[in-house]
Design an enzyme around this catalytic site. Structure first.
Site, PDB file in Angstrom:
ATOM      1  N   LYS A  36       0.843  -1.190   0.000  1.00 41.32           N
ATOM      2  CA  LYS A  36       0.000   0.000   0.000  1.00 41.32           C
ATOM      3  C   LYS A  36       0.883   1.247   0.000  1.00 41.32           C
ATOM      4  CE  LYS A  36      -0.474   0.034   5.053  1.00 41.32           C
ATOM      5  NZ  LYS A  36      -1.390  -0.005   6.205  1.00 41.32           N
ATOM      6  N   TYR A 276      13.258  32.518  -0.689  1.00 39.94           N
ATOM      7  CA  TYR A 276      12.030  33.239  -0.392  1.00 39.94           C
ATOM      8  C   TYR A 276      12.037  33.759   1.043  1.00 39.94           C
ATOM      9  CZ  TYR A 276       9.972  31.289  -4.657  1.00 39.94           C
ATOM     10  OH  TYR A 276       9.698  30.953  -5.963  1.00 39.94           O
TER      11      TYR A 276
END
Length: 384
Positions: A36, A276
């Site tokens: 999974k 940033y």
């Protein structure tokens, strides 16, 4: 076209991990490889191939789309088991393809019965019972009704398994709860046996239960994180450490290595802000290596100013905010760094290692979360 990074998956490491699991459970119980979450970030297609090489012939998925990927990736006649999500409209196809699935409520059970009758093929089901996880599973007070539906429809249901799931076997503080679950599961088993309902297999154990609770091994164990070379928690390792050989004190081997390269170099003067915002201000003249990996690849923003990579066999710290597609790392004290030089995000370089758990230490993500965040588009390459 080349990608900005790649993941290398070690087939030999997986083989060693399965051999270790076998040493704990013996030769009789089936090992089901849990794939999974894109095989815990390793890639379902790649891990089916690797697992088949290791002798695995049983795969567990969460959902039907994962089951289809296992089916299309299989070179061997494997058993495939869906433990979670499927849509009722998919059940005819699943039955026709011989894909097994959990039933954990009467709605799904009745759908399986009706469709199996309609298509004239037995539904291959695993009956999940509720023992204390409180997510999915038939409750104890439903046992008589469940018994009746299984008995009446025995001709069109193939009872592949009786199962449950434990609520945190990897943590010692949960072990009283786990022991209570084991007792209740045994009561379910006894109830069905007393009423002549038998299942092909009994299975309850995830990786942690497999390692810590031998009484949960039964006929099949569902091996997820341990197969990929990670202890479910550090606590799990500490609890069984005394059982391990002094010659091989850490028998689980990481499969995954995440590699990229230096994209470019940037000289930054003291006092300058990097990237940033104002998340980092240089306190000296610096040389930065720009790495073409960011949060869109699974290298989370929470590694800003804390993450580390390996370049030239040395640890280099992430500087400033992690961007969507790039990070900057400090290479000021390294000599002769060049664009194209190898960068290790997870794995070994020289005698140093970046572990997945190191991400947990710096970002509060657990191994499972970090691995499953790795972008599916990153190439996965099988190596020895």
């Amino acid at each position: 076209m080349q990608h900005s990074s790649r993941l290398e998956i070690s087939a030999s490491a997986y083989g060693q991990n399965i051999a270790f699991i076998r040493s704990r459970i013996g030769s009789e119980a089936v090992v089901s490889a849990v794939v999974k979450g894109n095989a815990y970030g390793h890639g379902i297609c790649q891990m089916v191939q690797v697992a088949e090489q290791a002798g695995i012939r049983h795969f567990s998925t969460f959902s039907s789309d994962e089951a289809r990927e296992v089916l299309t990736s299989s070179a061997q006649p494997n058993e495939i088991m869906i433990m979670g999500m499927l849509h009722p409209a998919e059940i005819p196809e699943l039955i026709e393809k011989g894909i097994q699935f959990y039933v954990f409520d009467f709605e799904r059970l009745e759908a399986a019965i009706e469709i199996a009758q309609r298509v004239g093929i037995k539904a291959l089901i695993h009956v999940e019972v509720e023992t204390g996880f409180h997510r999915t599973g038939f409750d104890w007070h439903d046992r008589a009704k469940l018994l009746d539906r299984l008995r009446v429809n025995a001709s069109i249901l193939e009872l592949k398994g009786l199962c449950t799931h434990y609520a945190g076997a990897e943590t010692a503080q949960n072990h009283t709860r786990i022991l209570e679950q084991i007792v209740l599961f045994d009561q379910f088993r006894a109830y069905f046996l007393e009423n002549q309902i038998t299942f092909e297999r009994t299975h309850t154990a995830c990786s942690a239960a497999t390692l810590l609770f031998p009484e949960t091994h039964f006929d099949l164990v569902r091996i997820g994180i341990a197969g990929y070379g990670f202890w479910p928690t550090r606590e799990t390792y500490e609890l069984i450490k005394s059982d391990l050989s002094p010659e091989n004190p850490n028998p689980l081997k990481r499969l995954l290595t995440w590699k990229t390269q230096v994209m470019s170099l940037k000289i930054v003067e003291s006092g300058s802000f990097v990237g940033y915002g104002k998340g980092f201000q240089a306190k000296r003249d610096m040389t930065l290596a720009i790495i073409p990996v960011g949060y869109s690849h699974g290298y989370g923003r929470n590694l800003s100013n804390t993450g580390r990579v390996l370049i030239g066999g040395e640890f280099c710290t992430v500087i400033g905010n992690v961007n969507m597609n790039a990070v900057a790392v400090d290479v000021t004290d390294l000599k002769n760094v060049q664009p194209g030089d190898e960068v290790i995000l997870i794995g070994n370089q020289g005698d140093k290692e970046i572990t997945v758990s190191s991400f947990a230490e710096t970002s509060e993500m657990i191994n499972y979360e970090m691995l499953t965040r790795l972008a599916a588009r990153i190439p996965r390459i099988i190596v020895d």
